[in-house]
Design a protein around this motif. Structure first.
Motif, PDB file in Angstrom:
ATOM      1  N   ALA A  74       0.841  -1.190   0.000  1.00 32.26           N
ATOM      2  CA  ALA A  74       0.000   0.000   0.000  1.00 32.26           C
ATOM      3  C   ALA A  74       0.875   1.237   0.000  1.00 32.26           C
ATOM      4  O   ALA A  74       1.756   1.393   0.828  1.00 32.26           O
ATOM      5  N   ALA A  75       0.662   2.118  -0.954  1.00 32.86           N
ATOM      6  CA  ALA A  75       1.461   3.336  -1.050  1.00 32.86           C
ATOM      7  C   ALA A  75       0.708   4.353  -1.884  1.00 32.86           C
ATOM      8  O   ALA A  75      -0.206   4.012  -2.638  1.00 32.86           O
ATOM      9  N   GLN A  76       1.098   5.604  -1.748  1.00 33.88           N
ATOM     10  CA  GLN A  76       0.430   6.638  -2.530  1.00 33.88           C
ATOM     11  C   GLN A  76       0.769   6.471  -4.000  1.00 33.88           C
ATOM     12  O   GLN A  76       1.840   5.991  -4.373  1.00 33.88           O
ATOM     13  N   GLU A  77      -0.161   6.838  -4.835  1.00 29.53           N
ATOM     14  CA  GLU A  77      -0.003   6.673  -6.273  1.00 29.53           C
ATOM     15  C   GLU A  77       1.121   7.559  -6.808  1.00 29.53           C
ATOM     16  O   GLU A  77       1.249   8.719  -6.435  1.00 29.53           O
ATOM     17  N   VAL A  78       1.960   6.996  -7.668  1.00 29.02           N
ATOM     18  CA  VAL A  78       3.016   7.759  -8.316  1.00 29.02           C
ATOM     19  C   VAL A  78       2.437   8.416  -9.562  1.00 29.02           C
ATOM     20  O   VAL A  78       1.930   7.732 -10.451  1.00 29.02           O
ATOM     21  N   LYS A  79       2.500   9.728  -9.622  1.00 25.56           N
ATOM     22  CA  LYS A  79       1.917  10.453 -10.747  1.00 25.56           C
ATOM     23  C   LYS A  79       2.951  10.889 -11.772  1.00 25.56           C
ATOM     24  O   LYS A  79       2.605  11.309 -12.887  1.00 25.56           O
ATOM     25  N   GLU A  80       4.226  10.786 -11.391  1.00 23.07           N
ATOM     26  CA  GLU A  80       5.299  11.215 -12.289  1.00 23.07           C
ATOM     27  C   GLU A  80       6.608  10.609 -11.802  1.00 23.07           C
ATOM     28  O   GLU A  80       6.813  10.432 -10.603  1.00 23.07           O
ATOM     29  N   LEU A  81       7.490  10.260 -12.719  1.00 19.74           N
ATOM     30  CA  LEU A  81       8.814   9.770 -12.368  1.00 19.74           C
ATOM     31  C   LEU A  81       9.871  10.747 -12.856  1.00 19.74           C
ATOM     32  O   LEU A  81       9.826  11.217 -14.003  1.00 19.74           O
ATOM     33  N   ASN A  82      10.824  11.053 -11.986  1.00 15.11           N
ATOM     34  CA  ASN A  82      11.969  11.875 -12.374  1.00 15.11           C
ATOM     35  C   ASN A  82      13.197  10.984 -12.475  1.00 15.11           C
ATOM     36  O   ASN A  82      13.576  10.314 -11.510  1.00 15.11           O
ATOM     37  N   PHE A  83      13.814  10.987 -13.661  1.00 16.40           N
ATOM     38  CA  PHE A  83      14.972  10.138 -13.945  1.00 16.40           C
ATOM     39  C   PHE A  83      16.228  10.997 -13.896  1.00 16.40           C
ATOM     40  O   PHE A  83      16.421  11.870 -14.737  1.00 16.40           O
ATOM     41  N   GLY A  84      17.090  10.754 -12.904  1.00 15.00           N
ATOM     42  CA  GLY A  84      18.304  11.539 -12.742  1.00 15.00           C
ATOM     43  C   GLY A  84      19.401  11.104 -13.698  1.00 15.00           C
ATOM     44  O   GLY A  84      19.618   9.908 -13.907  1.00 15.00           O
ATOM     45  N   ILE A  85      20.094  12.071 -14.262  1.00 16.10           N
ATOM     46  CA  ILE A  85      21.175  11.810 -15.218  1.00 16.10           C
ATOM     47  C   ILE A  85      22.407  12.586 -14.771  1.00 16.10           C
ATOM     48  O   ILE A  85      22.386  13.818 -14.683  1.00 16.10           O
ATOM     49  N   ILE A  86      23.492  11.870 -14.439  1.00 14.63           N
ATOM     50  CA  ILE A  86      24.704  12.539 -13.955  1.00 14.63           C
ATOM     51  C   ILE A  86      25.348  13.375 -15.058  1.00 14.63           C
ATOM     52  O   ILE A  86      25.255  13.057 -16.240  1.00 14.63           O
ATOM     53  N   VAL A 137       7.513  10.648 -17.494  1.00 20.62           N
ATOM     54  CA  VAL A 137       8.883  10.476 -17.029  1.00 20.62           C
ATOM     55  C   VAL A 137       9.690  11.680 -17.490  1.00 20.62           C
ATOM     56  O   VAL A 137       9.750  11.975 -18.680  1.00 20.62           O
ATOM     57  N   LYS A 138      10.265  12.386 -16.534  1.00 20.81           N
ATOM     58  CA  LYS A 138      11.029  13.590 -16.849  1.00 20.81           C
ATOM     59  C   LYS A 138      12.498  13.413 -16.482  1.00 20.81           C
ATOM     60  O   LYS A 138      12.824  12.833 -15.442  1.00 20.81           O
ATOM     61  N   ALA A 139      13.369  13.925 -17.343  1.00 20.08           N
ATOM     62  CA  ALA A 139      14.806  13.884 -17.062  1.00 20.08           C
ATOM     63  C   ALA A 139      15.142  14.934 -16.015  1.00 20.08           C
ATOM     64  O   ALA A 139      14.617  16.051 -16.043  1.00 20.08           O
ATOM     65  N   PHE A 140      16.003  14.565 -15.070  1.00 17.45           N
ATOM     66  CA  PHE A 140      16.442  15.472 -14.009  1.00 17.45           C
ATOM     67  C   PHE A 140      17.943  15.687 -14.159  1.00 17.45           C
ATOM     68  O   PHE A 140      18.713  14.732 -14.140  1.00 17.45           O
ATOM     69  N   PHE A 141      18.338  16.955 -14.317  1.00 15.26           N
ATOM     70  CA  PHE A 141      19.745  17.297 -14.456  1.00 15.26           C
ATOM     71  C   PHE A 141      20.185  18.195 -13.301  1.00 15.26           C
ATOM     72  O   PHE A 141      19.378  18.917 -12.723  1.00 15.26           O
ATOM     73  N   ALA A 142      21.458  18.112 -12.978  1.00 19.11           N
ATOM     74  CA  ALA A 142      22.040  18.981 -11.955  1.00 19.11           C
ATOM     75  C   ALA A 142      23.421  19.401 -12.434  1.00 19.11           C
ATOM     76  O   ALA A 142      23.994  18.816 -13.358  1.00 19.11           O
ATOM     77  N   GLN A 143      23.965  20.415 -11.793  1.00 20.62           N
ATOM     78  CA  GLN A 143      25.266  20.948 -12.194  1.00 20.62           C
ATOM     79  C   GLN A 143      26.390  19.942 -11.979  1.00 20.62           C
ATOM     80  O   GLN A 143      27.374  19.926 -12.714  1.00 20.62           O
ATOM     81  N   ASP A 144      26.239  19.092 -10.963  1.00 21.52           N
ATOM     82  CA  ASP A 144      27.265  18.096 -10.675  1.00 21.52           C
ATOM     83  C   ASP A 144      26.607  16.811 -10.189  1.00 21.52           C
ATOM     84  O   ASP A 144      25.387  16.730 -10.052  1.00 21.52           O
ATOM     85  N   TYR A 145      27.423  15.787  -9.946  1.00 21.63           N
ATOM     86  CA  TYR A 145      26.896  14.495  -9.511  1.00 21.63           C
ATOM     87  C   TYR A 145      26.149  14.628  -8.185  1.00 21.63           C
ATOM     88  O   TYR A 145      25.119  13.976  -7.966  1.00 21.63           O
ATOM     89  N   ALA A 146      26.691  15.457  -7.287  1.00 22.32           N
ATOM     90  CA  ALA A 146      26.077  15.623  -5.962  1.00 22.32           C
ATOM     91  C   ALA A 146      24.641  16.113  -6.067  1.00 22.32           C
ATOM     92  O   ALA A 146      23.796  15.760  -5.242  1.00 22.32           O
ATOM     93  N   GLY A 147      24.359  16.919  -7.091  1.00 18.98           N
ATOM     94  CA  GLY A 147      23.010  17.436  -7.274  1.00 18.98           C
ATOM     95  C   GLY A 147      21.999  16.335  -7.541  1.00 18.98           C
ATOM     96  O   GLY A 147      20.851  16.397  -7.069  1.00 18.98           O
ATOM     97  N   VAL A 148      22.397  15.311  -8.291  1.00 22.45           N
ATOM     98  CA  VAL A 148      21.498  14.187  -8.559  1.00 22.45           C
ATOM     99  C   VAL A 148      21.351  13.321  -7.310  1.00 22.45           C
ATOM    100  O   VAL A 148      20.262  12.835  -6.994  1.00 22.45           O
ATOM    101  N   ILE A 149      22.448  13.145  -6.568  1.00 23.40           N
ATOM    102  CA  ILE A 149      22.390  12.385  -5.306  1.00 23.40           C
ATOM    103  C   ILE A 149      21.457  13.079  -4.313  1.00 23.40           C
ATOM    104  O   ILE A 149      20.588  12.445  -3.698  1.00 23.40           O
ATOM    105  N   GLU A 150      21.629  14.387  -4.164  1.00 22.93           N
ATOM    106  CA  GLU A 150      20.768  15.148  -3.256  1.00 22.93           C
ATOM    107  C   GLU A 150      19.327  15.159  -3.742  1.00 22.93           C
ATOM    108  O   GLU A 150      18.391  15.149  -2.942  1.00 22.93           O
ATOM    109  N   LEU A 177      14.561   7.571  -9.824  1.00 26.22           N
ATOM    110  CA  LEU A 177      15.556   6.596 -10.272  1.00 26.22           C
ATOM    111  C   LEU A 177      16.589   7.357 -11.081  1.00 26.22           C
ATOM    112  O   LEU A 177      16.321   8.461 -11.568  1.00 26.22           O
ATOM    113  N   ALA A 178      17.779   6.775 -11.205  1.00 31.70           N
ATOM    114  CA  ALA A 178      18.848   7.546 -11.840  1.00 31.70           C
ATOM    115  C   ALA A 178      19.921   6.646 -12.415  1.00 31.70           C
ATOM    116  O   ALA A 178      20.121   5.512 -11.968  1.00 31.70           O
ATOM    117  N   TRP A 179      20.599   7.193 -13.402  1.00 29.58           N
ATOM    118  CA  TRP A 179      21.841   6.604 -13.913  1.00 29.58           C
ATOM    119  C   TRP A 179      22.997   7.246 -13.160  1.00 29.58           C
ATOM    120  O   TRP A 179      23.132   8.457 -13.132  1.00 29.58           O
TER     121      TRP A 179
END
Length: 333
Positions: free
Chosen positions: A19-31, A58-71, A80-82
């Motif tokens: 049992a969990a709340q419905e996922v309405k969107e996925l953000n995929f992190g890319i280093i 499903v939306k791509a998530f970008f950050a300035q550095d690797y730490a940004g995707v980890i955070e 989820l992320a690569w």
């Protein structure tokens, strides 16, 4: 394939209802191995297919550095992320992440190499001995602190083993992603830089003129291929959809559909093959490498008392011994 998929779902605990709340969107992190524009173009086709499979945007998530995707994963902005192995380790330890599959190359191989590169015209640097020669007054392009091939691997094999501190050895040290370091070397803005075989393959494809200006002067032992990591608190039904998508992508369907998906994978990042099951056990060699690096640093320190040094070394050796036992029970993927 069906047996592998079923076994993987059971091992991952994805067959039981949750049992969990419905996922309405996925953000995929890319280093950030290169510019976000280049990465977005590379990943978009696969993420569009993922979107159709899981039934939510499903939306791509970008950050300035690797730490940004980890955070981003830590604060639930990334689902989820690569990652590379080092950044995956940080995501597992600090951001509630878990490895579930591993990338491969189109030929099925599961690994790549860290490199030190220089300009092809640079006759003063040709091998590792030249790289660690502090009398040369070289400038150095280091990788992101959370990069496996751009930082962790060379920091141990190139610098720690040769008792060299880059910040003291080189005239200037700058930090960038793989693409930035490669271009800096090609344009003679730095003398040497870290990189890897995957990024070099991609550079030859997208910027062949710059790639032709580079030469390799050091290569590491084989590094495990990059993992994909999801948040452990994602609902089980969504995990099952994600897991099924990645393990069947480029494997199941009509000949035309399999060929289409494999063509997409071949243009994703530096060129991927199909995915294989994996787990956090993939990180054992990376954890071992991190501890070896720390041990050498403590051993060489002149700021610690003999008692403090002995204490820290004993603690590190205990962690290495425990990790060794763990590796015997659960082999790395």
């Amino acid at each position: 394939m069906k047996r592998i998929l079923a076994a993987g779902l059971v091992l991952a605990g994805l067959t039981a209802p949750l049992a969990a709340q419905e996922v309405k969107e996925l953000n995929f992190g890319i280093i950030s191995t290169e510019s976000s524009a280049g990465l977005a173009k590379s990943f978009e086709p696969m993420l569009k297919d993922l979107e159709k499979a899981v039934g939510v945007p499903v939306k791509a998530f970008f950050a300035q550095d690797y730490a940004g995707v980890i955070e981003g994963m830590r604060f639930k902005k990334v689902d989820l992320a690569w990652y590379g192995n080092k950044s995956a380790m940080e995501a597992v330890d600090r951001a509630g992440g878990e490895i579930f599959v591993q990338t491969t190359k189109p030929d099925g191989t599961k690994g790549y190499y860290s490199l030190i590169i220089t300009n092809a015209d640079n006759n003063a640097v040709n091998n590792l001995k030249d790289v660690v020669d502090c009398s040369k007054g070289l400038t150095f392009g280091n990788g992101d602190p959370n990069s496996t091939s751009g930082n962790l691997v060379p920091s141990y094999y190139v610098f720690a083993l040769n008792k060299v501190d880059p910040n003291k050895c080189y005239k200037r040290v700058v930090v960038s992603n793989h693409e930035g370091n490669a271009l800096a070397v090609a344009n003679k803005q730095v003398d040497i830089a870290t990189n890897n075989t995957e990024s070099m393959d991609r550079l030859k494809d997208v910027r062949p003129a710059e790639a032709a200006k580079l030469k390799e002067v050091w290569r590491s032992p084989l590094i495990p291929s990059d993992p994909l990591v999801w948040r452990t608190d994602l609902p089980a039904d969504m995990k099952a959809k994600i897991y099924t998508f990645f393990l069947t992508y480029g494997r199941l369907g009509s000949d035309e559909e399999v060929a289409r998906q494999r063509a997409i994978l071949a243009k994703t990042s530096d060129g991927w093959g199909t995915f294989v099951p994996s787990s956090n056990a993939q990180l054992y060699p990376i954890r071992q490498l991190e501890l070896f690096k720390t041990r050498l640093k403590v051993e060489a320190s002149d700021k610690l008392s003999a008692d403090e040094k002995a204490k820290q070394l004993k603690e590190i050796d205990a962690k290495l011994a425990a990790l060794d036992e763990q590796m015997k029970k659960v082999p790395s993927m």
